[in-house]
Design a protein around this motif. Structure first.
Motif, PDB file in Angstrom:
ATOM      1  N   MET A   1      28.694 -22.086  12.334  1.00 52.80           N
ATOM      2  CA  MET A   1      28.850 -22.160  13.725  1.00 52.80           C
ATOM      3  C   MET A   1      29.830 -21.444  14.338  1.00 52.80           C
ATOM      4  O   MET A   1      30.367 -21.730  15.271  1.00 52.80           O
ATOM      5  N   ARG A   2      29.349 -20.178  14.126  1.00 51.46           N
ATOM      6  CA  ARG A   2      30.162 -19.233  14.944  1.00 51.46           C
ATOM      7  C   ARG A   2      29.597 -17.675  14.666  1.00 51.46           C
ATOM      8  O   ARG A   2      28.711 -17.549  13.827  1.00 51.46           O
ATOM      9  N   GLN A   3      29.959 -16.840  15.414  1.00 50.96           N
ATOM     10  CA  GLN A   3      29.432 -15.543  15.163  1.00 50.96           C
ATOM     11  C   GLN A   3      30.504 -14.605  15.761  1.00 50.96           C
ATOM     12  O   GLN A   3      30.785 -14.382  16.913  1.00 50.96           O
ATOM     13  N   GLY A   4      31.697 -13.981  14.926  1.00 49.86           N
ATOM     14  CA  GLY A   4      32.613 -13.128  15.567  1.00 49.86           C
ATOM     15  C   GLY A   4      33.653 -13.963  16.224  1.00 49.86           C
ATOM     16  O   GLY A   4      33.902 -15.263  15.699  1.00 49.86           O
TER      17      GLY A   4
ATOM     18  N   TYR B   1      27.871  -7.470  27.298  1.00 46.46           N
ATOM     19  CA  TYR B   1      28.489  -7.933  26.087  1.00 46.46           C
ATOM     20  C   TYR B   1      27.640  -8.078  24.713  1.00 46.46           C
ATOM     21  O   TYR B   1      26.296  -8.410  24.977  1.00 46.46           O
ATOM     22  N   ARG B   2      28.107  -7.484  23.787  1.00 44.46           N
ATOM     23  CA  ARG B   2      27.376  -7.710  22.622  1.00 44.46           C
ATOM     24  C   ARG B   2      28.210  -8.009  21.434  1.00 44.46           C
ATOM     25  O   ARG B   2      29.420  -7.587  21.405  1.00 44.46           O
ATOM     26  N   CYS B   3      27.787  -8.969  20.651  1.00 41.22           N
ATOM     27  CA  CYS B   3      28.576  -9.537  19.540  1.00 41.22           C
ATOM     28  C   CYS B   3      27.727  -9.505  18.223  1.00 41.22           C
ATOM     29  O   CYS B   3      26.725 -10.233  18.021  1.00 41.22           O
ATOM     30  N   HIS B   4      28.050  -8.344  17.230  1.00 45.33           N
ATOM     31  CA  HIS B   4      27.367  -8.351  16.121  1.00 45.33           C
ATOM     32  C   HIS B   4      28.235  -8.203  14.865  1.00 45.33           C
ATOM     33  O   HIS B   4      29.072  -7.281  14.590  1.00 45.33           O
ATOM     34  N   ALA B   5      28.612  -9.521  14.551  1.00 45.67           N
ATOM     35  CA  ALA B   5      29.706  -9.529  13.204  1.00 45.67           C
ATOM     36  C   ALA B   5      29.135  -9.172  11.885  1.00 45.67           C
ATOM     37  O   ALA B   5      29.141 -10.050  11.238  1.00 45.67           O
ATOM     38  N   ALA B   6      28.283  -8.198  11.765  1.00 45.03           N
ATOM     39  CA  ALA B   6      27.589  -7.804  10.674  1.00 45.03           C
ATOM     40  C   ALA B   6      28.676  -7.560   9.201  1.00 45.03           C
ATOM     41  O   ALA B   6      29.762  -7.207   9.612  1.00 45.03           O
ATOM     42  N   THR B   7      27.944  -8.035   8.386  1.00 40.83           N
ATOM     43  CA  THR B   7      28.711  -7.633   6.898  1.00 40.83           C
ATOM     44  C   THR B   7      28.765  -6.181   6.564  1.00 40.83           C
ATOM     45  O   THR B   7      29.463  -5.855   5.687  1.00 40.83           O
TER      46      THR B   7
ATOM     47  N   CYS C   1      25.330 -14.428  19.885  1.00 39.63           N
ATOM     48  CA  CYS C   1      24.752 -14.248  21.281  1.00 39.63           C
ATOM     49  C   CYS C   1      23.331 -13.594  21.634  1.00 39.63           C
ATOM     50  O   CYS C   1      23.235 -12.677  20.897  1.00 39.63           O
ATOM     51  N   PHE C   2      22.509 -14.586  22.263  1.00 38.74           N
ATOM     52  CA  PHE C   2      21.235 -14.031  22.188  1.00 38.74           C
ATOM     53  C   PHE C   2      20.756 -12.657  23.074  1.00 38.74           C
ATOM     54  O   PHE C   2      19.810 -12.107  22.589  1.00 38.74           O
ATOM     55  N   TRP C   3      21.721 -12.436  23.770  1.00 37.49           N
ATOM     56  CA  TRP C   3      21.495 -10.875  24.430  1.00 37.49           C
ATOM     57  C   TRP C   3      21.365  -9.751  23.322  1.00 37.49           C
ATOM     58  O   TRP C   3      20.576  -9.023  23.543  1.00 37.49           O
ATOM     59  N   GLY C   4      22.562  -9.730  22.559  1.00 37.57           N
ATOM     60  CA  GLY C   4      22.247  -8.594  21.555  1.00 37.57           C
ATOM     61  C   GLY C   4      21.158  -8.750  20.502  1.00 37.57           C
ATOM     62  O   GLY C   4      20.896  -8.002  20.096  1.00 37.57           O
ATOM     63  N   VAL C   5      20.958  -9.940  20.019  1.00 36.23           N
ATOM     64  CA  VAL C   5      19.846 -10.232  19.147  1.00 36.23           C
ATOM     65  C   VAL C   5      18.649  -9.795  19.807  1.00 36.23           C
ATOM     66  O   VAL C   5      17.557  -9.050  19.048  1.00 36.23           O
ATOM     67  N   GLU C   6      18.216 -10.117  20.918  1.00 34.80           N
ATOM     68  CA  GLU C   6      17.021  -9.746  21.294  1.00 34.80           C
ATOM     69  C   GLU C   6      16.928  -8.178  21.892  1.00 34.80           C
ATOM     70  O   GLU C   6      15.943  -7.661  21.474  1.00 34.80           O
TER      71      GLU C   6
END
Length: 234
Positions: A144-147, A221-227, A71-76
């Motif tokens: 093709m996904r993130q979280g 909303y934030r989606c950060h499926a970090a390792t 989601c570009f909101w969280g990346v920005e």
């Protein structure tokens, strides 16, 4: 077909990249955005008439890269807080539909992935430093996904302004890929190429209400499926 089968079928379709011939037609007029970044107070748009590189020309001495990591909101939000970052913006890249709407991108019929333009001062933070943050703040192994966000619009990607930058980006992927492999994870699925070679070669700005969204809506909303893994030190 049960509701579960319909859901799974829809998710499968959204994870399949389309061809240029299948893309929605889009429009010729760019989406209007604010003149300057809400927090950094620098222009979000480069001078498109000065250079045809997909993002336009920013002031001399600055560098740029387009990053997609969910989601570009969280990346920005991550990158506007980084020292040395001059401006950021959210938009769409890697696909074929010119000046798409958010709703069109969500159909998976534009080929675009949600992206963040990061313009930075390499005297303060270089491209490898920017990409270190990129690798550490999302999961590049989730194709093709993130979280919980599923579809081609959430695929991981690095779009650079030159082939030399793309080569550097590939080298950082190799370095972080080794870290992932040691942890039993991988492989990296991130698309890495110059912006000129990605889809129709342009970064298209998202609608103005998406720009700096999490500054306008701090509880958004934030989606950060970090390792949880770290990019290796030099």
């Amino acid at each position: 077909m049960s509701w579960l089968d319909q859901l799974l079928s829809g998710q499968t379709r959204k994870r399949q990249l389309i061809s240029a011939d299948e893309a929605l037609p889009g429009r010729t007029i760019p989406v209007p955005v604010a003149a300057e970044h809400l927090l950094l107070h620098h222009p979000m748009r480069g001078d498109a008439d000065a250079v045809d590189n997909g993002i336009g020309r920013f002031p001399d001495g600055l560098s740029a890269v387009v990053l997609a990591g969910g989601c570009f909101w969280g990346v920005e939000e991550i990158f506007w807080q980084v020292p040395g970052v001059w401006t950021t913006a959210v938009g769409y890249a890697g696909g074929y539909t010119p000046n798409p709407s958010y709703e069109e991108v969500c159909t998976a019929r534009t080929g675009h992935t949600e992206s963040a333009l990061v313009v930075f001062d390499p005297a303060v933070i270089d491209l490898e430093g920017v990409l270190k943050i990129f690798w550490e703040t999302h999961d590049p192994t989730q194709e093709m996904r993130q979280g919980n966000d599923v579809g081609t619009q959430y695929r991981s990607a690095i779009y650079t302004v030159s082939e030399a930058d793309a080569e550097l980006a590939r080298s950082t992927a190799e370095r972080f890929g080794a870290v992932l492999a040691d942890a039993g994870l991988g492989p990296i699925t991130t698309e890495i190429t110059s912006l000129a070679e990605a889809g129709d070669g342009h970064f298209y700005y998202a609608e103005d209400h998406h720009q700096q969204y999490l500054a306008k809506h701090p509880n958004g909303y934030r989606c950060h499926a970090a390792t949880g893994l770290h990019y290796p030190a030099a």
